[in-house]
Design a protein around this motif. Structure first.
Motif, short mmCIF file in Angstrom:
data_model
loop_
_atom_site.label_atom_id
_atom_site.label_comp_id
_atom_site.label_asym_id
_atom_site.label_seq_id
_atom_site.Cartn_x
_atom_site.Cartn_y
_atom_site.Cartn_z
N LYS A 4 -44.43 22.81 8.45
CA LYS A 4 -45.82 22.57 8.84
C LYS A 4 -45.84 22.53 10.38
O LYS A 4 -45.17 21.68 10.99
CB LYS A 4 -46.24 21.22 8.26
CG LYS A 4 -47.73 21.05 8.09
CD LYS A 4 -47.97 19.83 7.21
CE LYS A 4 -49.16 19.01 7.63
NZ LYS A 4 -50.44 19.68 7.73
N VAL A 5 -46.58 23.47 10.98
CA VAL A 5 -46.54 23.65 12.44
C VAL A 5 -47.92 23.36 13.04
O VAL A 5 -48.94 23.78 12.52
CB VAL A 5 -46.11 25.10 12.79
CG1 VAL A 5 -46.10 25.30 14.31
CG2 VAL A 5 -44.76 25.44 12.20
N LEU A 6 -47.88 22.67 14.18
CA LEU A 6 -49.10 22.44 14.97
C LEU A 6 -48.89 23.03 16.36
O LEU A 6 -47.87 22.77 17.00
CB LEU A 6 -49.38 20.94 15.09
CG LEU A 6 -50.51 20.52 16.05
CD1 LEU A 6 -51.87 21.03 15.55
CD2 LEU A 6 -50.55 18.99 16.20
N VAL A 7 -49.85 23.83 16.81
CA VAL A 7 -49.87 24.31 18.19
C VAL A 7 -50.95 23.52 18.92
O VAL A 7 -52.12 23.55 18.52
CB VAL A 7 -50.17 25.82 18.26
CG1 VAL A 7 -50.26 26.29 19.71
CG2 VAL A 7 -49.09 26.62 17.51
N VAL A 8 -50.57 22.80 19.96
CA VAL A 8 -51.53 21.98 20.70
C VAL A 8 -51.42 22.34 22.19
O VAL A 8 -50.32 22.55 22.68
CB VAL A 8 -51.32 20.47 20.40
CG1 VAL A 8 -49.95 20.01 20.80
CG2 VAL A 8 -52.38 19.62 21.06
N TYR A 9 -52.56 22.43 22.86
CA TYR A 9 -52.52 22.93 24.24
C TYR A 9 -53.71 22.44 25.02
O TYR A 9 -54.73 22.01 24.45
CB TYR A 9 -52.51 24.48 24.23
CG TYR A 9 -53.80 25.06 23.72
CD1 TYR A 9 -54.06 25.14 22.36
CD2 TYR A 9 -54.79 25.49 24.61
CE1 TYR A 9 -55.27 25.63 21.90
CE2 TYR A 9 -56.00 25.99 24.16
CZ TYR A 9 -56.23 26.05 22.80
OH TYR A 9 -57.44 26.52 22.33
N PHE A 10 -53.60 22.57 26.35
CA PHE A 10 -54.76 22.43 27.23
C PHE A 10 -54.90 23.73 28.00
O PHE A 10 -53.90 24.38 28.33
CB PHE A 10 -54.59 21.26 28.21
CG PHE A 10 -55.74 21.15 29.17
CD1 PHE A 10 -56.93 20.59 28.76
CD2 PHE A 10 -55.64 21.66 30.46
CE1 PHE A 10 -58.02 20.53 29.62
CE2 PHE A 10 -56.73 21.60 31.33
CZ PHE A 10 -57.92 21.02 30.91
N SER A 11 -56.13 24.09 28.30
CA SER A 11 -56.38 25.30 29.09
C SER A 11 -57.60 25.07 29.97
O SER A 11 -58.67 24.74 29.47
CB SER A 11 -56.61 26.49 28.15
OG SER A 11 -56.79 27.67 28.89
N PRO A 70 -47.10 13.90 11.42
CA PRO A 70 -46.63 14.43 10.12
C PRO A 70 -46.10 15.87 10.20
O PRO A 70 -45.54 16.35 9.22
CB PRO A 70 -47.89 14.40 9.24
CG PRO A 70 -48.93 13.68 10.00
CD PRO A 70 -48.55 13.77 11.44
N TYR A 71 -46.28 16.55 11.32
CA TYR A 71 -45.87 17.96 11.43
C TYR A 71 -44.36 18.09 11.61
O TYR A 71 -43.74 17.25 12.27
CB TYR A 71 -46.58 18.65 12.60
CG TYR A 71 -48.04 18.94 12.30
CD1 TYR A 71 -48.43 20.16 11.77
CD2 TYR A 71 -49.01 17.97 12.53
CE1 TYR A 71 -49.77 20.42 11.48
CE2 TYR A 71 -50.36 18.23 12.24
CZ TYR A 71 -50.72 19.45 11.72
OH TYR A 71 -52.04 19.70 11.42
N ASP A 72 -43.79 19.13 11.02
CA ASP A 72 -42.35 19.39 11.18
C ASP A 72 -42.05 19.88 12.60
O ASP A 72 -40.98 19.62 13.14
CB ASP A 72 -41.89 20.46 10.18
CG ASP A 72 -42.11 20.01 8.76
OD1 ASP A 72 -41.68 18.90 8.42
OD2 ASP A 72 -42.74 20.77 7.99
N LEU A 73 -42.99 20.64 13.16
CA LEU A 73 -42.80 21.19 14.51
C LEU A 73 -44.14 21.16 15.25
O LEU A 73 -45.15 21.60 14.72
CB LEU A 73 -42.31 22.65 14.41
CG LEU A 73 -42.20 23.42 15.72
CD1 LEU A 73 -41.10 22.82 16.61
CD2 LEU A 73 -41.90 24.90 15.45
N VAL A 74 -44.10 20.64 16.48
CA VAL A 74 -45.30 20.63 17.33
C VAL A 74 -45.00 21.48 18.57
O VAL A 74 -44.07 21.17 19.33
CB VAL A 74 -45.71 19.20 17.73
CG1 VAL A 74 -47.00 19.23 18.54
CG2 VAL A 74 -45.89 18.32 16.49
N VAL A 75 -45.75 22.55 18.75
CA VAL A 75 -45.56 23.45 19.88
C VAL A 75 -46.64 23.13 20.91
O VAL A 75 -47.83 23.21 20.60
CB VAL A 75 -45.64 24.92 19.43
CG1 VAL A 75 -45.26 25.85 20.58
CG2 VAL A 75 -44.75 25.18 18.22
#
Ligand SMILES: Cc1cc2nc3c(=O)[nH]c(=O)nc-3n(C[C@H](O)[C@H](O)[C@H](O)COP(=O)(O)O)c2cc1C
Length: 165
Positions: A4-11, A70-75
């Motif tokens: 379960k992957v989450l991509v989180v960012y600011f732009s 809860p995510y396995d990977l947070v990018v």
């Protein structure tokens, strides 16, 4: 990958957003943009961001909705501001030090500062990232960042396989 992957960012001006969206598609993950109470448009927003970068500040009004734990990977993705990570991403990492299971980092920049940004992010996350990826804004503008992003995704998959029991 089965993770379960989450991509989180600011732009601030959209470049990191382009990369984040492409990445979430390639990883079949959820995506969230960190926002702030006040925008950073124009020269005032630029100046404020520059000072935040130089001072390595953490944004006081950064907000997001999803719980990354809860995510396995947070990018996690950020633009480079004066060789530093952006203050909204600084606030995000501050909030979850030691609580994210596995992290990976990407940044967009003109030319310089990615290494120092990744070192700052590692310190704030409290652990080494699974992989990192730096993309220039001209690669985004010319839509030529694909191979770099695919190499990043391959490294993330390899890391997941290596972590399996
Ligand atoms: C305040 C500020 C400081 C910046 N400092 C750097 C820098 O040190 N090195 C660099 O290569 N690019 C620097 N840049 C360029 C941005 O990192 C680059 O344009 C980035 O792709 C912008 O991402 P965004 O559109 O998602 O906000 C800076 C930009 C801003 C606004």
């Amino acid at each position: 990958m089965g993770e379960k992957v989450l991509v989180v960012y600011f732009s601030r001006s959209g470049t990191t957003r382009v990369v984040a969206r492409a990445l979430a598609g390639l990883l079949d993950g959820d995506i969230e943009e960190i926002s702030e109470k006040k925008g950073r448009e124009g020269w005032r927003g630029y100046l404020r961001s520059l000072i935040d970068g130089i001072e390595q500040r953490s944004s006081l009004t950064a907000r997001w909705a999803l719980d990354p734990t809860p995510y396995d990977l947070v990018v996690i993705g950020t633009p480079v501001w004066a060789w530093s990570l952006s203050s909204p991403v600084h606030a995000y990492l501050n909030a979850y030090k030691g609580k994210i299971r596995a992290g990976a980092f990407f940044c967009t920049h003109e030319a310089t500062g990615a290494d120092s940004v990744f070192a700052q992010m590692k310190r704030l996350l409290g652990r080494a990232p699974r992989a990192v990826c730096a993309i220039t804004s001209s690669e985004v503008a010319s839509n030529s960042y694909g191979p770099r992003l695919e190499a990043f995704v391959a490294a993330l998959h390899e890391g997941a396989a290596a972590a399996e029991p």
